[in-house]
Design an enzyme around this catalytic site. Structure first.
Site, PDB file in Angstrom:
ATOM      1  N   ASP A 100       0.861  -1.205   0.000  1.00  0.00           N
ATOM      2  CA  ASP A 100       0.000   0.000   0.000  1.00  0.00           C
ATOM      3  C   ASP A 100       0.884   1.237   0.000  1.00  0.00           C
ATOM      4  O   ASP A 100       2.092   1.158   0.275  1.00  0.00           O
ATOM      5  CB  ASP A 100      -0.940   0.015   1.214  1.00  0.00           C
ATOM      6  CG  ASP A 100      -0.194   0.086   2.543  1.00  0.00           C
ATOM      7  OD1 ASP A 100       0.830  -0.615   2.691  1.00  0.00           O
ATOM      8  OD2 ASP A 100      -0.612   0.851   3.441  1.00  0.00           O
ATOM      9  N   GLU A 166       0.115  -1.038   5.839  1.00  0.00           N
ATOM     10  CA  GLU A 166       1.187  -0.483   6.671  1.00  0.00           C
ATOM     11  C   GLU A 166       1.028   1.009   6.878  1.00  0.00           C
ATOM     12  O   GLU A 166       1.272   1.536   7.969  1.00  0.00           O
ATOM     13  CB  GLU A 166       2.558  -0.779   6.042  1.00  0.00           C
ATOM     14  CG  GLU A 166       3.724  -0.608   7.018  1.00  0.00           C
ATOM     15  CD  GLU A 166       4.336   0.772   7.039  1.00  0.00           C
ATOM     16  OE1 GLU A 166       5.201   1.018   7.899  1.00  0.00           O
ATOM     17  OE2 GLU A 166       3.970   1.627   6.207  1.00  0.00           O
TER      18      GLU A 166
HETATM   19  C1  LIG Z   1       9.377   3.761   7.612  1.00  0.00           C
HETATM   20  C2  LIG Z   1       8.184   3.286   6.809  1.00  0.00           C
HETATM   21  N1  LIG Z   1       8.482   3.281   5.430  1.00  0.00           N
HETATM   22  C3  LIG Z   1       6.983   4.203   7.045  1.00  0.00           C
HETATM   23  O1  LIG Z   1       6.801   5.121   6.292  1.00  0.00           O
HETATM   24  N2  LIG Z   1       6.219   3.925   8.095  1.00  0.00           N
HETATM   25  C4  LIG Z   1       5.102   4.741   8.466  1.00  0.00           C
HETATM   26  C5  LIG Z   1       4.211   3.893   9.338  1.00  0.00           C
HETATM   27  C6  LIG Z   1       2.942   4.563   9.708  1.00  0.00           C
HETATM   28  C7  LIG Z   1       2.433   4.645  10.946  1.00  0.00           C
HETATM   29  N3  LIG Z   1       1.246   5.267  10.826  1.00  0.00           N
HETATM   30  C8  LIG Z   1       1.058   5.527   9.575  1.00  0.00           C
HETATM   31  N4  LIG Z   1       2.091   5.083   8.871  1.00  0.00           N
HETATM   32  C9  LIG Z   1       5.571   5.968   9.222  1.00  0.00           C
HETATM   33  O2  LIG Z   1       6.643   5.920   9.841  1.00  0.00           O
HETATM   34  O3  LIG Z   1       4.858   6.993   9.186  1.00  0.00           O
HETATM   35 ZN   LIG Z   2       7.021   2.021   4.170  1.00  0.00          ZN
HETATM   36 ZN   LIG Z   3       5.469   4.986   4.485  1.00  0.00          ZN
END
Ligand SMILES: C[C@H](N)C(=O)N[C@@H](Cc1c[nH]cn1)C(=O)O
Ligand SMILES: [Zn+2]
Ligand SMILES: [Zn+2]
Length: 478
Positions: A100, A166
């Site tokens: 996603d 995610e």
């Molecule tokens: C590090 C990873 N690629 C990422 O972008 N994770 C998101 C996870 C997240 C948590 N809530 C919404 N998305 C982030 O760190 O923001």
């Molecule tokens: Zn990510």
């Molecule tokens: Zn991300």
């Protein structure tokens, strides 16, 4: 490692074809946070499953259940579990990634349609998800395909777990990992995740820490409908005024969180940790160039890194229900929802964070003497992760980096969050290595997200080199 050289040569030869494959996946707008795009997220999961099955992998599609998104009941996108190779004499590597992406609109400021990959002359491959996380997820598939095409024996058994939520809190995934720890994931020797970024633009890194995230909605509501500000301004408690006041109390403009008690659980900096900041490739000059303006709070690199890696931060993301279009509408919004999140670090506990934040906002709201109603809701949370970089999994990663890039990797922590990392470590009981493909300036979550062609192609080589190194590593030396 003659076979690895053959693999590298074939990756080089297939370069342009690999760009076309990335174009194909970027074109599927799999935005998990947008209810209208849920069918596209599911289509993306099905695409991945079909490609792996064509290659000979055994896959299992797991349905995590339903989600209530903006009042709509939606199917959660499938988690695609897979197994490629099942030779008891080989080690087993589990890779995780997400298919996603974050929302993206041309009106946000993109130079081109976010879901049409554009190859720029300077090597940038621009498109939503190119670096986060479609490039890396596709990279594992292309790594396996290229081995097959070259007739090189795949060095390990590969298990995979690809999710489609995610970017929206990985809803449902923890339960699946726990349920499958002794099922699908049984026999996993090590885990590898490629879903973060290098610290700079030239030196690759291995990452051994992530911050957690606690996401909140702060809802203030008053009148039954929006009101005319000329008629009602100054005579009613305005939800937006209360909300703006409360949001402004959370954090000061130097980034210091104002919620009492929030820093009490933060681990102190040790002398050994101080040393780790000495050798990494990171400069304010490059960072300011990426930011396009000098908006940095701290006057030295070490403090900037500490506030990215090992201190909590609080960011305010937006207000739902507020007037935001062009023009000068004179409205008093009846109900507004402010959104903010905290990034958490060792040893903060998510329950305690939610308790402190809620109590603080309750107290601040009480001080206002407002007749509106206020509510704080924690919408999703994920835990921080910190691991030793001395495990043979990291040694194999470092060797692979040296093999492909001719340099030793930086050892980094990541400011972002991948909450399932800790769930894998705790339940599958295997060491986790974060092996990023993208560079510091990729603009994940932002406009004009890109992955450099060099990072993408060398990243696919890196994945292959890492798997070959794992095959040759004594993991029992851990
Ligand atoms: C590090 C990873 N690629 C990422 O972008 N994770 C998101 C996870 C997240 C948590 N809530 C919404 N998305 C982030 O760190 O923001
Ligand atoms: Zn990510
Ligand atoms: Zn991300």
């Amino acid at each position: 490692m003659g076979s690895l050289d053959t693999y590298f040569a074939l990756v080089e030869q297939n370069k342009q074809e690999f760009v076309e494959r990335l174009r194909e996946v970027v074109a599927i707008p799999s935005v998990s946070g947008d209810a209208s795009k849920r069918g596209e997220v599911i289509r993306m999961g099905e695409w991945l499953q079909a490609k792996w099955e064509e290659l000979g992998a055994t896959c299992k599609r797991v349905e995590p259940g339903k989600q209530n998104l903006d009042g709509e009941i939606l199917d959660l996108p499938p988690v695609i579990l897979g197994q490629y190779g099942n030779d008891p004499s080989k080690k087993t590597v589990l890779v995780y990634g997400h298919y996603d992406v974050q929302p993206a609109l041309v009106s946000d400021g993109w130079e081109s349609d976010p879901f049409t990959l554009v190859e720029k002359e300077d090597g940038r491959l621009v498109g939503r998800g190119s670096t986060d996380d479609k490039g890396p997820v596709l990279g594992w598939l292309l790594c396996a395909e290229t081995h097959k095409q070259a007739g090189i024996e795949f060095p390990v058994n590969l298990k995979f777990c690809f999710e489609g939520m995610e970017e929206s809190g990985s809803e449902g995934l923890d339960d699946i990992i726990i349920a499958e720890a002794d099922g699908w994931f049984k026999g996993t020797d090590v885990v590898c995740i490629s879903d973060n970024y290098w610290l700079g633009k030239s030196r690759p890194c291995l990452t051994h820490g992530l911050r957690g995230v606690s996401y909140f909605h702060l809802i203030v509501e008053g009148p039954g409908a929006d009101l005319h500000s000329g008629v009602f301004g100054g005579t009613v408690h305005e939800p937006m005024v209360d909300l703006v006041h409360l949001l402004s109390r959370l954090v000061d403009n130097k980034g210091r969180i104002q919620v009492p008690g929030i820093y009490d659980q933060v681990m102190a900096v040790t002398d050994a940790e101080e040393e780790t900041y000495e050798s990494v490739e990171f400069s304010h000059e490059a960072l300011v160039a990426d930011l396009k303006n000098d908006v940095l709070i701290h006057d030295n690199e070490r403090d900037t890194l500490k506030h990215r890696w090992r201190y909590p931060t609080l960011s305010i993301h937006g207000v739902e229900g507020a007037f935001h279009a062009s023009g000068d509408k004179t409205v008093i919004p009846a109900k507004v929802r402010g959104k903010f999140s905290l990034r958490t670090v060792p040893n903060m506990e998510p329950r305690k964070v939610a308790e402190l934040v809620t109590k603080f906002l309750d107290d601040e709201f009480a001080k206002l003497g407002s007749k509106n109603r206020m509510q704080v809701v924690e919408t999703h949370g994920g835990r921080w992760w910190y691991s030793s970089p001395d495990h043979p999994n990291f040694v194999a990663g470092a060797r692979a980096v040296e093999r492909v890039f001719g340099v030793k990797p930086d050892l980094t922590r990541e400011g972002g969050s991948i909450p399932v990392t800790l769930t894998f470590e705790e339940n599958v009981k295997a060491n986790v290595l974060l092996l990023p493909m993208g560079a510091a300036d990729d603009g994940a979550h932002s406009i004009n997200e890109k992955v450099d062609k060099r990072n993408y192609i060398e990243g696919i080589k890196l994945f292959g080199a890492y798997l070959h190194e794992i095959a040759a590593t004594d993991l029992a030396a851990a």
